[in-house]
Design an enzyme around this catalytic site. Sequence first.
Site, PDB file in Angstrom:
ATOM      1  N   HIS A   6       0.857  -1.183   0.000  1.00  0.00           N
ATOM      2  CA  HIS A   6       0.000   0.000   0.000  1.00  0.00           C
ATOM      3  C   HIS A   6       0.893   1.233   0.000  1.00  0.00           C
ATOM      4  O   HIS A   6       2.021   1.199   0.510  1.00  0.00           O
ATOM      5  CB  HIS A   6      -0.878   0.025   1.249  1.00  0.00           C
ATOM      6  CG  HIS A   6      -1.977  -0.982   1.238  1.00  0.00           C
ATOM      7  ND1 HIS A   6      -3.082  -0.864   2.054  1.00  0.00           N
ATOM      8  CD2 HIS A   6      -2.163  -2.116   0.519  1.00  0.00           C
ATOM      9  CE1 HIS A   6      -3.897  -1.884   1.844  1.00  0.00           C
ATOM     10  NE2 HIS A   6      -3.359  -2.660   0.924  1.00  0.00           N
ATOM     11  N   GLU A  20       0.902   3.903   1.774  1.00  0.00           N
ATOM     12  CA  GLU A  20       1.326   4.367   3.096  1.00  0.00           C
ATOM     13  C   GLU A  20       2.456   3.503   3.653  1.00  0.00           C
ATOM     14  O   GLU A  20       3.417   4.020   4.221  1.00  0.00           O
ATOM     15  CB  GLU A  20       0.144   4.369   4.079  1.00  0.00           C
ATOM     16  CG  GLU A  20      -0.988   5.277   3.669  1.00  0.00           C
ATOM     17  CD  GLU A  20      -2.055   4.600   2.815  1.00  0.00           C
ATOM     18  OE1 GLU A  20      -3.186   5.119   2.775  1.00  0.00           O
ATOM     19  OE2 GLU A  20      -1.759   3.559   2.176  1.00  0.00           O
ATOM     20  N   CYS A  54      -6.059   2.124   5.861  1.00  0.00           N
ATOM     21  CA  CYS A  54      -6.716   0.896   6.299  1.00  0.00           C
ATOM     22  C   CYS A  54      -6.136   0.449   7.643  1.00  0.00           C
ATOM     23  O   CYS A  54      -5.265   1.109   8.211  1.00  0.00           O
ATOM     24  CB  CYS A  54      -6.520  -0.201   5.254  1.00  0.00           C
ATOM     25  SG  CYS A  54      -4.812  -0.799   5.154  1.00  0.00           S
TER      26      CYS A  54
END
Length: 145
Positions: A46, A48, A76
């Site tokens: 992801h 991040e 998330c």
Amino acid sequence: MELALEEARCAYVKGEVPVGAVLVINNKIVAKAHNTREGSQQVLNHAEILVIKKACEKIGFWRLNDSYLYTTVEPCVMCSGAIVQARIENVIFGAKDSKYGCCGSRMNIVNSDKFNHKANVVAGVLENKCSQLITDFFKELREKK
């Protein structure tokens, strides 16, 4: 957030869910990243997580004190956990994620009293642009099928 959107657009072009992230410390961009999960077939990729990893490698330390994480979509559960672990102080995101968001939508991991670190959260920065990019991506994906 505009730079995070540029990263998200890079992901879009590659057929990745268009999420981009930028990490800033002392008003300097330390790292930028976008989702690469589909191309790499790595669930951890992801935006991040990748930007946190790059930032830690660049500064040579796992604590990202006094940092600002800009991301186009609400992090998330996995990314929120990494934010807490890395001691990121500020999370600024664009679009809320009603299905997976863990900075206030589904739950609020980054501000939980159960952990020793909390992050300041600012939601809705360039929300329309961030939301539209995600909407366009999934609409195009459905049309291709």
